[in-house]
Write a protein that holds these residues in place. Structure first.
Motif, PDB file in Angstrom:
ATOM      1  N   LEU A  67     -37.224   1.383 160.572  1.00  9.18           N
ATOM      2  CA  LEU A  67     -36.205   2.323 161.033  1.00  9.18           C
ATOM      3  C   LEU A  67     -34.823   1.684 161.024  1.00  9.18           C
ATOM      4  CD1 LEU A  67     -38.178   3.956 163.983  1.00  9.18           C
ATOM      5  CD2 LEU A  67     -37.610   4.998 161.797  1.00  9.18           C
ATOM      6  N   LEU A  68     -34.591   0.778 160.079  1.00 10.34           N
ATOM      7  CA  LEU A  68     -33.309   0.092 159.974  1.00 10.34           C
ATOM      8  C   LEU A  68     -32.478   0.713 158.847  1.00 10.34           C
ATOM      9  CD1 LEU A  68     -34.480  -3.623 160.331  1.00 10.34           C
ATOM     10  CD2 LEU A  68     -33.740  -2.032 162.121  1.00 10.34           C
ATOM     11  N   MET A  69     -31.255   1.109 159.183  1.00 10.24           N
ATOM     12  CA  MET A  69     -30.338   1.697 158.215  1.00 10.24           C
ATOM     13  C   MET A  69     -29.221   0.692 157.943  1.00 10.24           C
ATOM     14  SD  MET A  69     -28.209   5.287 158.453  1.00 10.24           S
ATOM     15  CE  MET A  69     -29.698   6.290 158.527  1.00 10.24           C
ATOM     16  N   PRO A  70     -29.197   0.048 156.767  1.00 12.50           N
ATOM     17  CA  PRO A  70     -28.277  -1.073 156.529  1.00 12.50           C
ATOM     18  C   PRO A  70     -26.862  -0.637 156.159  1.00 12.50           C
ATOM     19  CG  PRO A  70     -29.650  -0.732 154.615  1.00 12.50           C
ATOM     20  CD  PRO A  70     -30.117   0.269 155.645  1.00 12.50           C
ATOM     21  N   PHE A  71     -25.872  -1.368 156.701  1.00 15.40           N
ATOM     22  CA  PHE A  71     -24.461  -1.169 156.368  1.00 15.40           C
ATOM     23  C   PHE A  71     -23.798  -2.526 156.161  1.00 15.40           C
ATOM     24  CE2 PHE A  71     -25.579   2.631 158.707  1.00 15.40           C
ATOM     25  CZ  PHE A  71     -24.909   3.644 158.042  1.00 15.40           C
ATOM     26  N   LYS A  72     -22.778  -2.543 155.302  1.00 19.81           N
ATOM     27  CA  LYS A  72     -21.884  -3.684 155.190  1.00 19.81           C
ATOM     28  C   LYS A  72     -20.479  -3.178 155.458  1.00 19.81           C
ATOM     29  CE  LYS A  72     -24.512  -6.680 152.065  1.00 19.81           C
ATOM     30  NZ  LYS A  72     -24.501  -7.447 150.787  1.00 19.81           N
ATOM     31  N   ILE A  73     -19.951  -3.544 156.617  1.00 19.60           N
ATOM     32  CA  ILE A  73     -18.659  -3.027 157.055  1.00 19.60           C
ATOM     33  C   ILE A  73     -17.565  -3.984 156.601  1.00 19.60           C
ATOM     34  CG2 ILE A  73     -17.326  -2.171 159.004  1.00 19.60           C
ATOM     35  CD1 ILE A  73     -19.972  -0.702 158.419  1.00 19.60           C
ATOM     36  N   ASN A  74     -16.892  -3.626 155.509  1.00 20.91           N
ATOM     37  CA  ASN A  74     -15.755  -4.397 155.011  1.00 20.91           C
ATOM     38  C   ASN A  74     -14.818  -3.442 154.286  1.00 20.91           C
ATOM     39  OD1 ASN A  74     -17.088  -4.030 152.469  1.00 20.91           O
ATOM     40  ND2 ASN A  74     -18.343  -5.837 152.920  1.00 20.91           N
ATOM     41  N   ARG A  75     -13.871  -3.975 153.556  1.00 22.50           N
ATOM     42  CA  ARG A  75     -12.888  -3.114 152.896  1.00 22.50           C
ATOM     43  C   ARG A  75     -13.509  -2.231 151.831  1.00 22.50           C
ATOM     44  NH1 ARG A  75      -7.715  -7.228 152.006  1.00 22.50           N
ATOM     45  NH2 ARG A  75      -7.287  -7.601 154.248  1.00 22.50           N
ATOM     46  N   ASP A  76     -14.545  -2.702 151.194  1.00 27.36           N
ATOM     47  CA  ASP A  76     -15.217  -1.945 150.136  1.00 27.36           C
ATOM     48  C   ASP A  76     -16.470  -1.295 150.715  1.00 27.36           C
ATOM     49  OD1 ASP A  76     -15.939  -0.900 147.710  1.00 27.36           O
ATOM     50  OD2 ASP A  76     -16.912  -2.736 147.016  1.00 27.36           O
ATOM     51  N   CYS A  79     -22.656   2.377 149.829  1.00 28.98           N
ATOM     52  CA  CYS A  79     -24.032   2.569 150.251  1.00 28.98           C
ATOM     53  C   CYS A  79     -24.849   1.366 149.805  1.00 28.98           C
ATOM     54  CB  CYS A  79     -24.593   3.852 149.650  1.00 28.98           C
ATOM     55  SG  CYS A  79     -26.366   4.058 149.913  1.00 28.98           S
ATOM     56  N   GLN A  80     -25.605   0.779 150.715  1.00 28.75           N
ATOM     57  CA  GLN A  80     -26.399  -0.411 150.402  1.00 28.75           C
ATOM     58  C   GLN A  80     -27.686  -0.084 149.665  1.00 28.75           C
ATOM     59  OE1 GLN A  80     -25.137  -3.563 150.933  1.00 28.75           O
ATOM     60  NE2 GLN A  80     -23.387  -2.188 151.296  1.00 28.75           N
ATOM     61  N   LEU A  81     -27.933   1.202 149.428  1.00 35.75           N
ATOM     62  CA  LEU A  81     -29.152   1.597 148.721  1.00 35.75           C
ATOM     63  C   LEU A  81     -28.878   2.085 147.301  1.00 35.75           C
ATOM     64  CD1 LEU A  81     -30.960   3.457 151.640  1.00 35.75           C
ATOM     65  CD2 LEU A  81     -31.258   1.095 150.901  1.00 35.75           C
ATOM     66  N   CYS A  82     -27.731   2.748 147.096  1.00 35.45           N
ATOM     67  CA  CYS A  82     -27.421   3.247 145.744  1.00 35.45           C
ATOM     68  C   CYS A  82     -26.059   2.802 145.240  1.00 35.45           C
ATOM     69  CB  CYS A  82     -27.514   4.778 145.719  1.00 35.45           C
ATOM     70  SG  CYS A  82     -26.214   5.609 146.682  1.00 35.45           S
ATOM     71  N   ILE A  94     -22.957   9.890 156.794  1.00 33.42           N
ATOM     72  CA  ILE A  94     -23.611  11.144 156.410  1.00 33.42           C
ATOM     73  C   ILE A  94     -24.463  10.948 155.158  1.00 33.42           C
ATOM     74  CG2 ILE A  94     -23.197  13.483 155.541  1.00 33.42           C
ATOM     75  CD1 ILE A  94     -20.762  13.618 157.351  1.00 33.42           C
ATOM     76  N   HIS A  95     -23.900  10.232 154.192  1.00 33.49           N
ATOM     77  CA  HIS A  95     -24.623   9.981 152.939  1.00 33.49           C
ATOM     78  C   HIS A  95     -25.904   9.195 153.180  1.00 33.49           C
ATOM     79  CE1 HIS A  95     -25.392   8.486 148.856  1.00 33.49           C
ATOM     80  NE2 HIS A  95     -25.503   7.289 149.402  1.00 33.49           N
ATOM     81  N   MET A  96     -25.868   8.198 154.050  1.00 34.31           N
ATOM     82  CA  MET A  96     -27.022   7.334 154.273  1.00 34.31           C
ATOM     83  C   MET A  96     -28.246   8.109 154.746  1.00 34.31           C
ATOM     84  SD  MET A  96     -26.473   4.206 153.418  1.00 34.31           S
ATOM     85  CE  MET A  96     -27.718   3.284 154.334  1.00 34.31           C
ATOM     86  N   HIS A  97     -28.025   9.130 155.531  1.00 37.23           N
ATOM     87  CA  HIS A  97     -29.155   9.912 156.039  1.00 37.23           C
ATOM     88  C   HIS A  97     -29.927  10.598 154.907  1.00 37.23           C
ATOM     89  CE1 HIS A  97     -28.855   9.675 160.445  1.00 37.23           C
ATOM     90  NE2 HIS A  97     -27.579   9.434 160.217  1.00 37.23           N
TER      91      HIS A  97
END
Length: 278
Positions: A67-76, A79-82, A94-97
């Protein structure tokens, strides 16, 4: 952000597990821009790499999904999946869901990441409307209103939430009331100027909507049925009629029902000539 990362290191995997359980199996957002193995300090790029790496330490995962939804919070923001790019975290979220379609609406097939969002969708989009007088049920509020008018001679009263402080007139929209104050009572017309193109509006909200729709192109209001993004709530309301086929805007003169206020205004101009539109 660095302080947040330092803080998260104080939490154990057991605490993360308890957090997931306490949230009733909702997705948990995790920031992975500095992801590494705590056992050997090896740097890793994503959660899948981490899972595979932990096998080297004889740590196995029995579950295929987590149940982990990954993010990389930076300037760029991506989506970490696509790897799709985004200009705001809101739109990325919204997209991640859409990648976690675990809960499917049995009525329309729309998918959601957790049961809470699915329940909210069903309550909003598939509510059953019941007549309290004869106990008949209807799939939409529009059909119930038609039933109320034809069977129980009920008058559909339009909500006029904006009264004039000088006379008995009431209006359904704030901009119509202000225009009435200018035309009927001689008040100075407000001027809310766009700082980009100098266009002038009668209310601040109309000016703000203009900036978002024309200059900023911000689409951050989501349709809860198809997840399409729109500029304003009013745009979503008009759009959702394409899903529900609902007609809930009633003409005060003949009780005909319409899907949108725009359709009602066209009807009044065409059928009820010489009647002022509020």
């Amino acid at each position: 952000m660095d302080e947040l990362r330092e803080h998260t290191e104080s939490h154990t995997l057991k605490e993360l597990e308890d957090k997931i359980i306490s949230q009733q199996n909702k997705m948990v957002k995790v920031e992975i821009s500095q992801l590494f193995c705590k056992l050997c300090k090896k740097q890793l790029n994503n959660l899948e790499e981490l899972r595979n790496h932990l096998k080297n330490h004889d740590i196995q995962f029995n579950l295929v999904d987590d149940l982990l939804m990954p993010f990389k919070i930076n300037r760029d923001l991506r989506c970490q999946l696509c790897n799709e790019p985004f200009d705001s975290f809101y739109r990325l979220n919204i997209h991640m869901h859409r990648h976690y379609k675990k809960h499917i609406c049995p009525i329309c097939g729309t998918t959601f990441s957790n049961s809470v969002l699915l329940t909210l969708h069903k309550n909003r989009s598939h509510r059953i409307w019941r007549c309290v007088l004869c106990d008949v049920t209807f799939p939409s509020n529009a059909e119930k209103k038609c039933h109320d008018v034809s069977m129980h001679q009920k008058q559909i009263v339009k909500k006029l939430r904006f009264p004039c402080r000088y006379c008995q007139e009431r209006f359904s929209q704030e901009n119509n009331r202000i225009q009435h104050l200018v035309d009927a009572h001689g008040l100075p017309k407000p001027e809310h100027k766009c700082q980009i193109c100098s266009k002038v509006f009668i209310t601040r909200s109309l000016r703000n909507n203009h900036v978002k729709n024309v200059h900023q192109k911000e689409k951050n209001i989501e349709c809860d049925i198809c997840h399409r993004l729109f500029y304003a709530k009013s745009d979503v309301t008009r759009h959702k009629v394409t899903h529900t086929k609902e007609k809930k805007v009633a003409c005060e003169l003949c009780d005909t029902l319409f899907a949108t206020k725009d359709s009602l205004r066209k009807h009044v101009r065409r059928i009820h000539t010489n009647v002022p539109i509020k």
